[in-house]
Structures are given as structure tokens and as C-alpha cells.
Design an enzyme around this catalytic site. Structure first.
Site, PDB file in Angstrom:
ATOM      1  N   LYS A  80       0.832  -1.220   0.000  1.00 14.62           N
ATOM      2  CA  LYS A  80       0.000   0.000   0.000  1.00 14.62           C
ATOM      3  C   LYS A  80       0.855   1.253   0.000  1.00 14.62           C
ATOM      4  O   LYS A  80       2.022   1.245   0.405  1.00 14.62           O
ATOM      5  CB  LYS A  80      -0.947   0.023   1.209  1.00 14.62           C
ATOM      6  CG  LYS A  80      -0.271  -0.027   2.594  1.00 14.62           C
ATOM      7  CD  LYS A  80       0.224   1.293   3.126  1.00 14.62           C
ATOM      8  CE  LYS A  80       1.012   1.158   4.414  1.00 14.62           C
ATOM      9  NZ  LYS A  80       1.733   2.351   4.822  1.00 14.62           N
TER      10      LYS A  80
ATOM     11  N   PRO B 166       8.751  -4.011  -0.808  1.00 17.03           N
ATOM     12  CA  PRO B 166      10.002  -3.730  -0.084  1.00 17.03           C
ATOM     13  C   PRO B 166       9.887  -4.048   1.414  1.00 17.03           C
ATOM     14  O   PRO B 166       8.854  -3.791   2.026  1.00 17.03           O
ATOM     15  CB  PRO B 166      10.200  -2.221  -0.299  1.00 17.03           C
ATOM     16  CG  PRO B 166       9.448  -1.905  -1.542  1.00 17.03           C
ATOM     17  CD  PRO B 166       8.287  -2.856  -1.595  1.00 17.03           C
TER      18      PRO B 166
ATOM     19  N   ALA C 140      10.476  -3.532   5.307  1.00 16.65           N
ATOM     20  CA  ALA C 140      10.638  -2.364   6.194  1.00 16.65           C
ATOM     21  C   ALA C 140      10.705  -1.077   5.389  1.00 16.65           C
ATOM     22  O   ALA C 140      11.508  -0.179   5.655  1.00 16.65           O
ATOM     23  CB  ALA C 140      11.877  -2.509   7.089  1.00 16.65           C
TER      24      ALA C 140
ATOM     25  N   GLY D 226       7.816   0.883   4.497  1.00 18.33           N
ATOM     26  CA  GLY D 226       6.669   1.781   4.638  1.00 18.33           C
ATOM     27  C   GLY D 226       5.541   1.439   3.683  1.00 18.33           C
ATOM     28  O   GLY D 226       4.617   2.230   3.485  1.00 18.33           O
TER      29      GLY D 226
ATOM     30  N   GLY E 124       4.633  -4.507   3.693  1.00 21.68           N
ATOM     31  CA  GLY E 124       4.897  -5.869   3.211  1.00 21.68           C
ATOM     32  C   GLY E 124       4.633  -6.925   4.282  1.00 21.68           C
ATOM     33  O   GLY E 124       4.017  -7.957   4.004  1.00 21.68           O
ATOM     34  N   GLY E 125       5.081  -6.674   5.494  1.00 23.24           N
ATOM     35  CA  GLY E 125       4.861  -7.626   6.584  1.00 23.24           C
ATOM     36  C   GLY E 125       3.382  -7.761   6.904  1.00 23.24           C
ATOM     37  O   GLY E 125       2.878  -8.866   7.159  1.00 23.24           O
ATOM     38  N   SER E 126       2.672  -6.644   6.853  1.00 25.27           N
ATOM     39  CA  SER E 126       1.220  -6.686   7.108  1.00 25.27           C
ATOM     40  C   SER E 126       0.517  -7.428   5.977  1.00 25.27           C
ATOM     41  O   SER E 126      -0.468  -8.142   6.220  1.00 25.27           O
ATOM     42  CB  SER E 126       0.665  -5.265   7.205  1.00 25.27           C
ATOM     43  OG  SER E 126       1.314  -4.573   8.237  1.00 25.27           O
ATOM     44  N   ALA E 127       1.024  -7.291   4.743  1.00 28.39           N
ATOM     45  CA  ALA E 127       0.445  -8.036   3.614  1.00 28.39           C
ATOM     46  C   ALA E 127       0.654  -9.535   3.823  1.00 28.39           C
ATOM     47  O   ALA E 127      -0.246 -10.343   3.532  1.00 28.39           O
ATOM     48  CB  ALA E 127       1.078  -7.589   2.303  1.00 28.39           C
TER      49      ALA E 127
ATOM     50  N   ASP F 210      -2.067  -1.960   9.833  1.00 25.11           N
ATOM     51  CA  ASP F 210      -2.301  -1.955   8.384  1.00 25.11           C
ATOM     52  C   ASP F 210      -2.919  -3.255   7.875  1.00 25.11           C
ATOM     53  O   ASP F 210      -3.312  -3.330   6.709  1.00 25.11           O
ATOM     54  CB  ASP F 210      -0.967  -1.762   7.632  1.00 25.11           C
ATOM     55  CG  ASP F 210      -0.401  -0.361   7.805  1.00 25.11           C
ATOM     56  OD1 ASP F 210      -1.183   0.573   8.055  1.00 25.11           O
ATOM     57  OD2 ASP F 210       0.826  -0.217   7.686  1.00 25.11           O
TER      58      ASP F 210
END
Ligand code: C5P
Length: 317
Positions: A24, A109, A111, A113, A116-119, A151
Site C-alpha cells: 500500500k 520492499p 521495512a 513503509g 509488506g509484513g502486514s500483507a 495496516d
């Protein structure tokens, strides 16, 4: 076929469930003063973009995760991994005590912003829900998502949305047309918590953020007016991100000089998002950032796109 009991009794060998979740950009991110619970109240406009995390769930005796793709070595595979935490949270909620192997292929990418981790967490929730046949209603998946991170609910939902609370309370927003982006990515990511702490240090006493500040942006999105959207891109965390990664000033200005309709640090950074006039123009901006040496890598993408969803070819009964 189709009943939960059928699925849970089905032989597991070779079964796979594939889910794709987007990253996002915050078109606008307004941040208030830190709340007693440590989080900051937000008013934000999210757009999901076509950089993807691909998650494959397959049989395993335990809960485990593996990672591939650019920057894969930066992603933890221990209990702190957000996809594993998502699997654990779903298992706890539903009483499942089966294992699962989650393979993450990273296209967002790390870390950076862009969530990606939330995805990964959003994709893992959907993948495990299908793999284990728990078939939770959407609202319950959203509840678990919000517990995992601010997120994560948006990445289940996708497209364009207004976020409030700590970013987890969502209302879908209308958006016309396709928006083309060039992203300047840095190898050294920024910790979201660190950027929020820097935001606190830079100034105190921020007003309660209100989505009223984004009426013009929401109108521009409804009208499909990309130049107006570009002019209205806004991020209250940008100064804090620039303080921690001063090179961002140059990245922003190179993208601007390449004719971007607007440039902004994405979320807590350090990825720089530049809105382009067209897909071709996005490539031109990306090339300018590469040539000037102001990003470690560049990506192009478009939005809005759907949230986490099962991919054709998944073995779901
Ligand atoms: O919710 P999430 O785990 O993604 O947040 C990571 C960190 O970012 C939090 O621990 C908090 O320090 C900060 N944060 C915040 N206010 C928000 C969202 C995140 O302070 N609305």
C-alpha cells in the site's frame, strides 16, 4: 464437497493454497499525538498497489515459515514473523491444532513503509483459513487482522479506503481510473516504531487528525484527477523519516524533477512514492532515480488493486 468437515478429512499431501496480497501507499497520512496505549491516532487514505506478497500454505506437522524474493534475508523466520503470528492467532481463535508451512515470496520492499509484513499477515490469514477449512466470516478475519497490526485490515480489504483509529477502522472510498507509481527503495529499512518516536521528538501537541483534511483528495480520487491527487499527497511522518534517513531529500527532489505529479514518503518510509502521468512516465521517473543514484533499487506499480485473495490453482474444496 465444500463442507468444512470434508476439507479437514481430506488427505493433505501435496495440497496447496495460494494467496496474493498487495502493498500500500498512504496518499495522505495525518498523525495526532501519541495515545496512552502508545499508538497514534490517524486519519489516512490508503491505496493498494500492484506490488505483491505471494503466500503458499502447504502441509506441515508444525507452524513454520520460509521466505524468498529480493531482501528475503531481512525477514525473520522466528516467532516474530507476522505471517506465523497470523497463523497462530487464527489457530487460537478456531481451536485448530494442525500445522502449516507458509512460504512467503516477497514483492513489497521490506521495512519500506509499504506494509509488506502486514500483507504477509493478511495473506496468511486467508491462506490458513482456506487450508484448515475454518471458513471464518470476513468480520472475524478483520478482527484478528487488527490485532496483528494497524495496516493488516486494509490489506485484506484492498482498493482505496479511508482509515481512522490507529489505521484499522476502514471505510471504502471511491476512486476512478488507474494511478501509476515509481518507487525509490532503500536497502536499509526504517522501523515504524522508531519513525513514530522521531515524530514525537520533532514536535509535541499535534491536533486530533481529521479526515476533513482530505475532502479535496477524496474528491480528486472520485473524479480520477491524477494531477490533483499528486498535488494533494501528504504525509505527517515524512519529516521524521527524513530526519532518520536524510538522503531521502534528494530522492524526493530527483523524482519531482523527473516530472512526477507528486512525491511523498510512503507510510513510515523510507520508500519514496512518485505519482506519474502514465505507466511509461513511471518508468522514466524510476530511470531518473537509478541514474542519479538516489535509490538502491526502483519499482513501478499501479493502483488501486484488490486486497488479499486466493489465487487460481489453489486446492480448496
Ligand atoms: O500496528 P503496527 O504493529 O504495525 O505498529 C508498529 C508500531 O508503529 C507500533 O508499535 C507503534 O510504535 C507505531 N504505531 C503508532 N501509531 C499507529 C500505528 C503504529 O504509534 N497508528
Amino acid at each position: 464437497m465444500g463442507r468444512v468437515t470434508d476439507l479437514r478429512l481430506a488427505p493433505r499431501t501435496g495440497r496447496e493454497v495460494r494467496v496474493r496480497a498487495p502493498g500500500k501507499v498512504n496518499l495522505s497520512l495525518r498523525v495526532g499525538s501519541r495515545r496512552p496505549d502508545g499508538y497514534h491516532p490517524l486519519a489516512t487514505v490508503f491505496q493498494a498497489v500492484s506490488l505483491y506478497e505471494d503466500v503458499v500454505a502447504s502441509a506441515s506437522d508444525e507452524l513454520r515459515v520460509s521466505v524468498s524474493g529480493p531482501q528475503a534475508d531481512l525477514v525473520p523466520t522466528d516467532d516474530s514473523n507476522l505471517a506465523l503470528r497470523a497463523a497462530r492467532a487464527l489457530a487460537a481463535r478456531t481451536g485448530v491444532d494442525d500445522g502449516v508451512h507458509l512460504h512467503l515470496h516477497k514483492g513489497v520492499p521490506v521495512a519500506g513503509g509499504m506494509a509488506g509484513g502486514s500483507a504477509d499477515a493478511a495473506a496468511a490469514l486467508l491462506a490458513c483459513d482456506a487450508f484448515w477449512g475454518t471458513a471464518l466470516p470476513r468480520e472475524e478475519l478483520h478482527e484478528i487482522a487488527a490485532e496483528l497490526g494497524s495496516d493488516v485490515p486494509f490489506l485484506l480489504m484492498g482498493q482505496t479506503a479511508v482509515g481512522s483509529g490507529r489505521g484499522d477502522l476502514l471505510t471504502a472510498a471511491l476512486s476512478r481510473g488507474e494511478y501509476h507509481w515509481a518507487f525509490g527503495v532503500r536497502d536499509a529499512g526504517l522501523s515504524t516504531a522508531r519513525v513514530y518516536a522521531e515524530f514525537d521528538d520533532l514536535a509535541a501537541g499535534h491536533p486530533e487528525p481529521a479526515v476533513d483534511g482530505d475532502v479535496a483528495l477524496l474528491q480528486a480520487l472520485r473524479a480520477g484527477d491524477a494531477p490533483a491527487v499528486g498535488a494533494l499527497l501528504h504525509n505527517d511522518l515524512q519529516d521524521a523519516a527524513v530526519e532518520l534517513a536524510p538522503g531521502l531529500v534528494e530522492t524526493l527532489s530527483v523524482a519531482e524533477d523527473a516530472g512526477a505529479l507528486g512525491v511523498v514518503v510512503s507510510g513510515s518510509g523510507p520508500t519514496v512514492a512518485a505519482l506519474a502521468r502514465s505507466r511509461q512516465h513511471a518508468l522514466v521517473i524510476a530511470a531518473a532515480m537509478t541514474a542519479a543514484g538516489v535509490a538502491d533499487s526502483v519499482l513501478t506499480a499501479s493502483g488501486p488493486v484488490p486486497g488479499a485473495r486466493l489465487v487460481a490453482g489453489s486446492d480448496v474444496l
